[in-house]
Design a protein around this motif. Structure first.
Motif, short mmCIF file in Angstrom:
data_model
loop_
_atom_site.label_atom_id
_atom_site.label_comp_id
_atom_site.label_asym_id
_atom_site.label_seq_id
_atom_site.Cartn_x
_atom_site.Cartn_y
_atom_site.Cartn_z
N SER A 68 1.66 8.85 2.85
CA SER A 68 1.52 10.18 3.45
C SER A 68 0.05 10.60 3.53
O SER A 68 -0.25 11.69 4.02
CB SER A 68 2.31 11.21 2.64
OG SER A 68 1.88 11.24 1.29
N ASP A 69 -0.84 9.75 3.05
CA ASP A 69 -2.27 10.03 3.20
C ASP A 69 -2.80 9.26 4.41
O ASP A 69 -2.04 8.89 5.30
CB ASP A 69 -3.04 9.69 1.92
CG ASP A 69 -3.05 8.19 1.60
OD1 ASP A 69 -2.42 7.41 2.36
OD2 ASP A 69 -3.68 7.81 0.59
N ASN A 70 -4.07 8.96 4.45
CA ASN A 70 -4.67 8.31 5.62
C ASN A 70 -4.67 6.79 5.54
O ASN A 70 -5.31 6.11 6.34
CB ASN A 70 -6.11 8.82 5.81
CG ASN A 70 -6.62 8.60 7.22
OD1 ASN A 70 -5.89 8.80 8.20
ND2 ASN A 70 -7.87 8.16 7.34
N SER A 71 -3.93 6.24 4.56
CA SER A 71 -3.97 4.79 4.33
C SER A 71 -3.58 3.99 5.57
O SER A 71 -4.26 3.04 5.96
CB SER A 71 -3.04 4.41 3.18
OG SER A 71 -3.49 4.95 1.96
N TYR A 72 -2.46 4.36 6.20
CA TYR A 72 -1.97 3.56 7.33
C TYR A 72 -2.91 3.66 8.53
O TYR A 72 -3.15 2.66 9.22
CB TYR A 72 -0.56 4.01 7.70
CG TYR A 72 0.10 3.11 8.73
CD1 TYR A 72 0.21 1.74 8.52
CD2 TYR A 72 0.61 3.64 9.92
CE1 TYR A 72 0.80 0.91 9.47
CE2 TYR A 72 1.21 2.83 10.86
CZ TYR A 72 1.30 1.46 10.64
OH TYR A 72 1.88 0.64 11.58
N ASN A 73 -3.46 4.83 8.76
CA ASN A 73 -4.42 4.97 9.87
C ASN A 73 -5.65 4.09 9.65
O ASN A 73 -6.16 3.47 10.58
CB ASN A 73 -4.84 6.43 10.03
CG ASN A 73 -3.73 7.30 10.60
OD1 ASN A 73 -2.85 6.80 11.33
ND2 ASN A 73 -3.74 8.58 10.28
N VAL A 122 0.84 -1.20 0.00
CA VAL A 122 0.00 0.00 0.00
C VAL A 122 0.87 1.24 0.00
O VAL A 122 1.82 1.34 0.78
CB VAL A 122 -0.94 0.01 1.23
CG1 VAL A 122 -1.68 1.35 1.34
CG2 VAL A 122 -1.93 -1.15 1.17
N TYR A 123 0.51 2.17 -0.89
CA TYR A 123 1.17 3.48 -0.87
C TYR A 123 0.16 4.54 -1.32
O TYR A 123 -0.27 4.55 -2.48
CB TYR A 123 2.40 3.52 -1.77
CG TYR A 123 3.07 4.88 -1.76
CD1 TYR A 123 3.71 5.35 -0.62
CD2 TYR A 123 3.01 5.70 -2.89
CE1 TYR A 123 4.29 6.61 -0.59
CE2 TYR A 123 3.60 6.96 -2.87
CZ TYR A 123 4.23 7.41 -1.72
OH TYR A 123 4.80 8.66 -1.69
N ASN A 124 -0.24 5.40 -0.40
CA ASN A 124 -1.18 6.49 -0.70
C ASN A 124 -2.37 5.99 -1.52
O ASN A 124 -2.72 6.57 -2.55
CB ASN A 124 -0.46 7.62 -1.45
CG ASN A 124 0.50 8.37 -0.55
OD1 ASN A 124 0.51 8.18 0.67
ND2 ASN A 124 1.32 9.22 -1.14
N GLY A 125 -3.00 4.94 -1.04
CA GLY A 125 -4.07 4.31 -1.81
C GLY A 125 -5.46 4.54 -1.28
O GLY A 125 -6.40 3.83 -1.65
N MET A 126 -5.64 5.53 -0.42
CA MET A 126 -6.90 5.65 0.32
C MET A 126 -8.12 5.81 -0.57
O MET A 126 -9.23 5.44 -0.18
CB MET A 126 -6.81 6.84 1.29
CG MET A 126 -7.82 6.77 2.43
SD MET A 126 -7.67 5.24 3.40
CE MET A 126 -9.38 4.75 3.52
N ALA A 127 -7.96 6.32 -1.77
CA ALA A 127 -9.10 6.56 -2.65
C ALA A 127 -9.92 5.29 -2.89
O ALA A 127 -11.15 5.33 -2.94
CB ALA A 127 -8.63 7.13 -3.99
N TYR A 128 -9.23 4.15 -3.04
CA TYR A 128 -9.93 2.89 -3.33
C TYR A 128 -9.57 1.77 -2.35
O TYR A 128 -10.03 0.65 -2.50
CB TYR A 128 -9.59 2.43 -4.76
CG TYR A 128 -9.85 3.47 -5.81
CD1 TYR A 128 -11.15 3.77 -6.20
CD2 TYR A 128 -8.80 4.17 -6.41
CE1 TYR A 128 -11.41 4.73 -7.16
CE2 TYR A 128 -9.04 5.14 -7.37
CZ TYR A 128 -10.35 5.42 -7.75
OH TYR A 128 -10.60 6.38 -8.69
#
Length: 330
Positions: free
Chosen positions: A48-53, A16-22
């Motif tokens: 750097s987006d909310n993916s990890y959270n 996963v890398y900055n994938g929060m959109a989908y």
């Protein structure tokens, strides 16, 4: 009383890398798999987006979450996940895509039917950013391809799977060939399919098991990606040529010269039209490994002219495909 132990028979690995959109839709499609025990290994590559959270908020016994200390890229992250998987069968996954509910069950069934293959791929259905189907594939009975058959398809059409999200690999086979080449930024999968198919056939699962999303934010869609892909593909093509019968190899080398390499020259023209002159200069330098630029330009012009006349496919048949068939019938 001890709770029942659920032993996975297949692993799903997701970089996963900055994938929060989908990402949420992608993860839920895995967790909703039916009729099979699996483990789900996810590694965040310093998003750097909310993916990890979001990933940390998931509470499911099947999920094993990790995070790279620094951004490493797709193929090094896949290598980490494969090494940490506890099963022999490993389904590769992507943060944009959707698994159909029977994907893992059908994948395990396929490898039970064809235990000799090092990797398999299923048919995929392409969807757009909104999830609307844009391309419906042809389905076919399950089968395998020999190393030479796979090499021929790879030379004529590129990576046979078309994606990583519809691929299942055998862990011990991946480890035996050294996992993905971490030096390759864009064609590490194409290179891996070559390495896994050098001595064994590959599995073709004829059923549609995944929806693969096409959208503007994908890594492979930027112009600089075409530079890396062009530079990295050369050696992979040469390796595939080595798997083809010596009597026919000259025709498939001709196929590369006339069908594939002019496409790279076409990309150079496109980069120039976008006024990316520094990138075009670098691209032209890298393109020289494929032959003299003047000769590539002449072939590109000829192919474009034949395409306008509707004679492109006829030309390919005359130049190499019919010749292979003729030699094979001797």
């Amino acid at each position: 009383m001890k709770s029942a132990v659920h032993k996975p028979i297949i692993s799903v690995v997701l970089p996963v890398y900055n994938g929060m959109a989908y990402l949420k839709e992608s993860v839920e499609s895995v967790l909703n798999q039916q009729g099979i025990e699996f483990e789900f290994l996810i590694c965040d590559d310093c998003s750097s987006d909310n993916s990890y959270n979001y990933l940390k908020s998931l509470d499911d016994r099947r999920i094993k979450l990790s995070r790279n200390e620094k951004n490493k890229g797709l193929f090094p992250t896949l290598n980490r996940l494969i090494s940490e998987a506890s099963t022999e069968l490993i389904h590769l996954w992507a943060q944009d895509d959707i698994m159909l509910p029977v994907c893992l069950k059908e994948t395990v069934s396929f490898h039970t039917e064809f235990p000799e293959v090092n990797f398999s791929f299923s048919r995929l259905q392409v969807i757009d950013a909104a999830g609307k189907i844009t391309k419906v594939p042809i389905v076919f009975p399950n089968k395998t391809l020999s190393p030479e058959e796979h090499a021929i398809i790879s030379i004529l059409y590129g990576s046979i799977s078309g994606n990583i999200a519809n691929v299942c690999v055998v862990k011990s086979a991946c480890e035996a060939v050294g996992l993905f080449n971490a030096e390759l930024k864009y064609v590490g999968d194409f290179d891996m399919w070559y390495k896994l198919s050098k001595e064994k056939g590959i599995g073709c699962n004829g059923k549609v098991l995944v929806h693969v999303r096409g959208h503007e934010g994908q890594l492979s869609r930027n112009l600089k990606a075409s530079l890396y892909r062009m530079e990295e593909n050369y050696e992979v093509y040469q390796n595939f040529l080595g798997l083809i019968n010596k009597e026919h190899r000259k025709y498939y080398r001709r196929a590369l010269n006339w069908k594939i390499y002019p496409q790279y020259f076409n990309q150079l023209i496109y980069i120039l039209r976008q006024k990316q002159y520094d990138l075009a200069k670098t691209y032209a330098q890298g393109l020289k490994v494929y032959g003299n630029l003047g000769r590539l330009m002449v072939r590109w012009i000829i192919i474009r002219f034949l395409k306008i006349l509707g004679l492109e496919k006829w030309f390919y048949r005359v130049m190499f495909l019919n010749r292979v068939d003729h030699d094979s019938s001797k």
